[in-house]
Scaffold this motif. Sequence first.
Motif, PDB file in Angstrom:
ATOM      1  N   ARG A  33       2.154  -1.155  -3.220  1.00 28.84           N
ATOM      2  CA  ARG A  33       3.464  -1.821  -3.361  1.00 28.84           C
ATOM      3  C   ARG A  33       3.561  -2.645  -4.643  1.00 28.84           C
ATOM      4  NH1 ARG A  33       5.323  -4.352   2.417  1.00 28.84           N
ATOM      5  NH2 ARG A  33       6.994  -5.137   1.078  1.00 28.84           N
TER       6      ARG A  33
ATOM      7  N   ARG B 132       3.873  -3.635  -8.424  1.00 31.72           N
ATOM      8  CA  ARG B 132       4.318  -3.203  -9.762  1.00 31.72           C
ATOM      9  C   ARG B 132       4.051  -4.402 -10.654  1.00 31.72           C
ATOM     10  NH1 ARG B 132       8.782  -4.294 -12.310  1.00 31.72           N
ATOM     11  NH2 ARG B 132       9.656  -5.211 -10.414  1.00 31.72           N
TER      12      ARG B 132
ATOM     13  N   GLY C 180       5.286  -8.106  -8.492  1.00 27.07           N
ATOM     14  CA  GLY C 180       6.525  -7.335  -8.404  1.00 27.07           C
ATOM     15  C   GLY C 180       7.128  -7.467  -7.015  1.00 27.07           C
ATOM     16  N   ASP C 181       6.377  -7.183  -6.004  1.00 25.07           N
ATOM     17  CA  ASP C 181       6.807  -7.299  -4.611  1.00 25.07           C
ATOM     18  C   ASP C 181       5.904  -8.344  -3.933  1.00 25.07           C
ATOM     19  OD1 ASP C 181       7.292  -7.062  -1.925  1.00 25.07           O
ATOM     20  OD2 ASP C 181       7.028  -4.882  -1.848  1.00 25.07           O
ATOM     21  N   GLN C 182       6.442  -9.532  -3.706  1.00 22.67           N
ATOM     22  CA  GLN C 182       5.608 -10.605  -3.139  1.00 22.67           C
ATOM     23  C   GLN C 182       5.046 -10.218  -1.777  1.00 22.67           C
ATOM     24  OE1 GLN C 182       6.841 -14.605  -3.339  1.00 22.67           O
ATOM     25  NE2 GLN C 182       7.387 -14.512  -5.494  1.00 22.67           N
ATOM     26  N   ARG C 183       5.789  -9.365  -1.061  1.00 17.39           N
ATOM     27  CA  ARG C 183       5.327  -8.995   0.285  1.00 17.39           C
ATOM     28  C   ARG C 183       4.224  -7.937   0.256  1.00 17.39           C
ATOM     29  NH1 ARG C 183      10.838  -9.409   3.920  1.00 17.39           N
ATOM     30  NH2 ARG C 183      11.398 -11.470   3.120  1.00 17.39           N
ATOM     31  N   ALA C 184       3.815  -7.563  -0.931  1.00 14.27           N
ATOM     32  CA  ALA C 184       2.615  -6.720  -1.016  1.00 14.27           C
ATOM     33  C   ALA C 184       1.395  -7.512  -0.561  1.00 14.27           C
ATOM     34  CB  ALA C 184       2.423  -6.237  -2.450  1.00 14.27           C
TER      35      ALA C 184
END
Length: 432
Positions: free
Chosen positions: A170, A172, A308-312
Motif C-alpha cells: 500500500r 507509495r 503515501g497511505d497512512q493506513r498502510a
Amino acid sequence: MDPERYRTSPLDPTAVAELAAAGFELQLAEDPAATEAWYQAVRRGFHGGEYTAEHKAVRGARVGYRRRTIVRDPLAEAPGEVVGTFATWASELTVPGELVVDACAVSSVTVAPTHRRRGILRSLMSGALREAVAAGFPVAMLTVTESTIYPRFGFGAAAEAASWTIDTRRVRWTGPTTSGRLDFISRERLGEVAPILHERVRRRTPGEAQGPSGHWLHLPRTEADAEKATELRVVQHRDDAGEVQGLVAYTVAGAADETQHKVTVEFLATATDDAYAALWRFLLELDLVATVTAHELAADESLRWMLGDQRAATVTVLDHQYVRILDVVAALEARTYPAAGELVLSVADPLGFATGEYTLRVDASGIGRVEVGYTAPDAPRLTLGVTELGSLYLGGVRARTLAAAGRLEATDLDAVDDLFRSRVTPRLSFWY
Ligand SMILES: CC(C)(COP(=O)(O)OP(=O)(O)OC[C@H]1O[C@@H](n2cnc3c(N)ncnc32)[C@H](O)[C@@H]1OP(=O)(O)O)[C@@H](O)C(=O)NCCC(=O)NCCS
C-alpha cells in the motif's frame, strides 16, 4: 558515579536480614559457578530452556557489567539452589534538554515459580533501591514483562514503545529524496558500529539509555542460535562525506508465496533525517516483501508522513521505559524545561525515598532549581505519588491525562504540563 565500585558494593543489610528470616541466603553472583547458576535461574524464570554450553560460548562473559544477585534456598532438593535473581548496573537515562541523569538500570528479575508470592521480589527490589540511593543514583529504571509488577515499587511508565507493521504494497513513497549511499555490511561490523552510533544519538531522545558494553551483542540473532544468526542482514547509510549516519539490521521470514516475505527490523539507528528516510525507503521497497515490522519506535514517527497511505501502517503502543525517582531534587535539576515557571510538588512515596514537599523554579533559559519545602506560596501546586512523578518526568505523559485518571491533583494542570512537556517524544529503542 564509579560503576565498578557500585557493582561490587556490599549488599543491603536489611534485604539480607529479611531473606535470612525467611530461610534464604542473598548473595552477589561473582564467580563463574554462581554466574552460571544465576543464568540458569534467569532462563528458567522467563520460561526459557536450560543455559547450555552454546549459550555460554556466546553470552558467557557479557554480563560482566551487571551487579548480579541471587537468592539461594538451603533446603532445596539441591541445597543452595538459586530461587531468585536480580541484576542492576550503572547507566544513564536521557532527559529533556539532551541531557543525561545517572540511572540504576534493573533487569533479570525472577523468582522461581516454586517460591513465588512469598515476598522475595519485595526484599530484592527494596534492597536494590536502597543500594541505588546509597550509591547516589537520582533515578532507577527498567523495562517490564508485565505492567502490573513495578508501580507498587514507585516505577512509573514514562516512555512508550510503538510497534509498526507496514503493508508495503500500500506504500507509495512520499518521503524526501535522499543523498548518500547504502551498503550491506557484515554482522561483525554491526557489532562495532552499532554502539558508536547509539552513543552519538541517544542524548537526543528522552527515555533512551546507555547501551551497556555487552548489550549490543544481545541482538537476538547472535545468541547461541548460529543458524538464526546467519539470517541477519545489515545495511548502513553513509552521507556524501562518507560518514556512517544510519544502520538497519533485519531478518526476512519466507512465505509459501515468494512475493509475501515478512521483514522484521532487529535494530535501527539513524543520526540524520537523510539516513532515516533512506533506510526506511530501502525497507519498504524491498522486492518480494509484503510486510515490514519494527518495534521500539515512537508512535509519532515521521515515517507516517512518508508512506503515501497512512493506513498502510498498523501501530500498537506499549508501556516500555519505566522510571523510578529516588532523589527528587537531583532528578528534577538534571533535566531542562520548555518554559519558565514555578511549581510546588507534594510527593508521596511508600518506600520513603522521595516523600516530601519540593519547590521547583525554572528560569527563562529552562534551568530548574529545586528547594526542599514549600517556599513559593503563590505557585501552582501538584500533589502526586512517586510513581506518577516517574511518569511525568520525561515529559511524554501529560498531567492532565493522569489527573483525569484520578492519579494526581494539581491547582493548575496547564501550568504543570507547560513545565514538564518534552519537545521530543520520549522513546527507548531497546529492551534491557
Ligand atoms: C514477578 C516475580 C519476580 C514476582 O516475584 P515474587 O517473589 O513472587 O513477588 P513478591 O512475593 O515479592 O510480591 C511483591 C508484590 O508484588 C506483587 N506481584 C508479584 N508478582 C506480580 C505480578 N506478576 N503481577 C502483579 N503483581 C505481582 C505481589 O502481589 C506483591 O504485592 P504486595 O506486596 O502489594 O502484596 C515472579 O513472579 C517472576 O519471576 N515472574 C516471572 C518472570 C518475570 O516476569 N519477571 C519480571 C521481569 S520484568
